[in-house]
Scaffold this active site. Structure first.
Site, PDB file in Angstrom:
ATOM      1  CG  ASP A   1     111.251 -35.693  30.640  1.00 55.14           C
ATOM      2  OD1 ASP A   1     112.246 -36.341  30.272  1.00 55.14           O
ATOM      3  OD2 ASP A   1     110.194 -35.628  29.987  1.00 55.14           O
TER       4      ASP A   1
ATOM      5  CG  HIS B   1     110.608 -38.750  28.061  1.00 61.66           C
ATOM      6  ND1 HIS B   1     110.306 -37.407  27.943  1.00 61.66           N
ATOM      7  CD2 HIS B   1     110.441 -39.270  26.823  1.00 61.66           C
ATOM      8  CE1 HIS B   1     109.984 -37.134  26.688  1.00 61.66           C
ATOM      9  NE2 HIS B   1     110.050 -38.239  25.987  1.00 61.66           N
TER      10      HIS B   1
ATOM     11  CB  SER C   1     108.116 -38.459  23.409  1.00 60.88           C
ATOM     12  OG  SER C   1     109.477 -38.202  23.296  1.00 60.88           O
TER      13      SER C   1
END
Lengths: 267, 423
Positions: free
Chosen positions: A217, A245, A95
């Protein structure tokens, strides 16, 4: 200052073998990687850590000025590499950490050999033709959610936990709340994560890069994965058949396999 | 004999109770699931909704066909909630097998939002492999408005605290500037004389009422004074200011100590006649060089006597008995005294913050006798040394020292020591 303690650095795997550094994103801590570590540690040295402000890091080392920009987090990464004198690190960033890795590799090129960007997004908020997937109001809603959910974090417990990283018995409590953070700190991390525009930084990438995205996602949609892939010449894009995610949790074997395939192809 | 007084139930009541139980037993599990006062849903591991109860469908304003197999749990949430779900809820659920009491907002078909509390558990098969996620959803509208109110008040309290702190800082800064204006910025250099001073502030929030000064009168003479205005705060500071400039002006007009204090008495009495009497105590004196010594001519109005520390270590109070408080009566008499400061002698003026400090567990007054002994135990130190030693003493009093304290020490350096002056 003891950097290893400050960032709650844990090292596992075979000594002397190539280093894979696993960096968590906004939300939880290094425990996010737990399911992938056994596979990765077979023939790698695996370094995990918590950013200052997350997990079991030293909260007293946190200050808003430093951690209100991604550069502050990148400094954590570089300082850990300096402290352990790591070379040729494969930096795996989940991320927001994917972009933090880009900054760290640009800042200390001698330390990093390659990047794995898991669910990256250089900008979350839509901008003209660019589709990040979110509006500024959406981010405000997230901040509200943070404010309403403390997840077991309590101002009274935090100093005890943070001050005793080695104390046995505290471990279980901590796993039970590995996403718990001081809400004031979490708010700063959330704003930094979701309001930063890092698109220009993608051009800085000068090492082999794997972009690892999930097929579905909501945080990093495939459009964004394609954007990152296109912006980093020579990068490799792999789409995991996974929802959500966090493929390191929902598809840990596939995630580890893709990382290892990429790393082995480099040698 | 049994003391437990069981009374037999009338047969009619028992029948009624049985009827109630029977109807309860007819509340089937299926009906309980569908019409429970909370929402139920079961999803696949990727969040796809596989089963959902009527209650939740009603809240959502959707039909079963719209939802089952078509939507994921996260699709029911606001976008911000989805972000939170992905970054916190889903990882926690995956790692712990359950998450409880998370606040979300779910979106109904019409666009309205319902605050809910969500708890999920992962159901595993016999081999420990996760099979599906079971979720309960509680209507938390009331709870959320209460929490929002708490958060709002917490924010208001935090803002008020920050404002109060900023105000306090500004006030302290203003007070400290004002306080400094009541004292000399630095003591002047007096040829052949050493002078040292110290001001201990008991509270940063309140102006103290102690004051001192040292200044030139003419080509050879110097005046000094030290005193204590009754009370604290802005009113006391106003009296201090008036006192300081009155004594300075009076000294230039007539440097006789009794005359200077008499002028001050008249001014204070005239100014503060009426409902708000204000007065002070002070020692005023004049220094005049005489060879390598200085003659001292001073007078006291109700102030603790000055302390003389001789070069040979003798310490004595310079008695000025009978001087009245300054500003109380229209006319007042003040007592004068004279002495000579030979090389090595030091004259100490102080306010009663020092002698009235509370010491030890008994909270006894420090007292005049102790000060005398302290001075005698610290001979040969000169004004700076003595003031420095007294600062150490004041620090040692800790919380026992609750009043402002001013110190002014004047001395003729022992012949080998070059003269020097500091504040």
């Amino acid at each position: 200052m003891d950097i290893l303690r400050r960032n709650n650095v844990t090292v596992s795997g075979r000594e002397g073998s190539p280093v894979i550094m696993l960096a968590h994103g906004f939300g939880c801590d290094q425990n996010m990687w737990r399911l992938t570590v056994p596979a990765l540690a077979e023939d790698h040295r695996v370094v995990r850590f918590d950013y200052v402000g997350s997990g079991r890091s030293d909260l007293s080392a946190w200050n808003e000025e430093r951690y209100a920009s991604l550069e502050g987090y990148a400094r954590d990464v570089v300082e850990i590499c300096d402290e352990l004198d790591l070379r040729d690190v494969v930096f795996v960033g989940h991320s927001v950490s994917a972009m933090i890795g880009v900054l760290a590799a640009a800042d200390a090129p001698s330390r990093f050999s390659s990047l794995v960007m898991v669910g990256p997004s250089p900008r979350y908020i839509d901008d003209e033709d660019y589709r990040g997937g979110f509006s500024a109001d959406d981010i405000d809603e997230l901040l509200d959610s943070l404010e309403s959910n403390y997840l077991g974090w309590s101002a009274a417990m935090a100093p005890v936990i943070m001050g005793n990283p080695d104390r046995p018995g505290l471990g279980e409590e901590l796993t039970a709340s590995f996403c718990a953070t001081d809400p004031d700190i979490a708010r700063v991390f959330a704003r930094t994560t979701f309001l930063t525009d890092s698109r220009d930084d993608l051009g800085k990438v000068a090492v082999p890069t794997l972009v690892l995205e999930c097929s579905e996602d909501v945080i990093a949609p495939r459009e964004v994965g394609a954007y990152v892939h296109a912006a980093i010449p020579g990068s490799r894009l792999v789409t995991l058949d996974a929802t959500g995610h966090c493929p390191q949790l929902s598809a840990p074997e596939a995630t580890a396999t893709e990382i290892l395939t990429f790393v082995r192809a480099l040698r | 004999m049994s003391c437990t007084g069981h009374s037999a139930e009338p047969p009619g009541d028992k029948a009624a109770t049985d009827a109630v139980f029977t109807s309860l037993l007819e509340d089937s599990a299926e009906d309980l699931y569908e019409s429970a006062p909370c929402g139920y849903l079961s999803t696949l591991l990727d969040g796809t909704i596989a089963k959902i109860n009527d209650t939740l469908l009603t809240w959502l304003g959707r039909s079963r066909e719209d939802v089952v197999g078509r939507m994921r749990f996260a699709d029911l949430l606001t976008v911000g909630g989805r972000l939170y779900h992905e970054t916190h809820f889903a990882p926690l659920l995956r790692m712990q097998g359950q998450v409880s009491g998370i606040a979300f907002e779910v979106k109904a078909a019409g666009g309205s939002r319902l605050p809910v509390l969500v708890t999920s558990t992962v159901k595993t098969g016999g081999d420990g492999q996760p099979l599906l996620i079971r979720t309960t959803v509680f209507d938390a509208s009331e709870r959320r408005s209460y929490e929002k109110e708490l958060l709002r008040r917490q924010k208001a309290a935090e803002e008020a605290r920050a404002q109060a702190e900023a105000d306090r800082e500004r006030l302290q800064e203003a007070l400290s500037v004002l306080q400094q204006s009541l004292l000399p910025a630095a003591l002047p250099e007096v040829p052949g004389l050493e002078a040292a001073s110290h001001y201990h502030t008991a509270s940063l929030d309140r102006l103290g009422g102690d004051f001192y000064d040292l200044f030139r009168i003419d080509g050879k003479r110097w005046a000094f004074f030290l005193g204590d205005v009754c009370g604290k705060g802005p009113q006391a500071a106003a009296v201090t200011s008036l006192t300081r400039y009155t004594l300075r002006a009076a000294a230039l007009h007539d440097p006789d100590p009794v005359a200077a204090l008499t002028t001050l008495n008249a001014v204070l009495h005239e100014r503060y006649t009426g409902g708000d009497p204000r007065y002070c105590t002070a020692i005023f004196g004049v220094l005049e060089p005489a060879g390598d010594a200085f003659t001292v001519h001073l007078a006291s109005g109700g102030h603790p006597p000055a302390l003389l520390v001789r070069a040979d270590g003798r310490a004595d109070y310079l008695s000025t008995p009978g001087g009245l408080l300054i500003g109380v009566l229209p006319t007042a008499s003040f007592t004068a005294a004279r002495t000579v400061l030979e090389p090595g002698d030091t004259l100490l003026l102080y306010t009663d913050g020092l002698t009235e400090a509370r010491i030890g567990e008994s909270r006894d007054l420090y007292g005049d006798r102790a000060l005398l002994d302290f001075a005698a135990a610290h001979p040969d130190m000169g004004p700076h040394g003595l003031v420095s030693a007294l600062r150490g003493l004041l620090d040692g009093f800790g919380e026992g020292l609750d009043d402002d304290t001013a110190l002014l020490a004047l001395g003729v350096p022992a012949s080998t020591t070059p003269p020097g002056v500091t504040n």
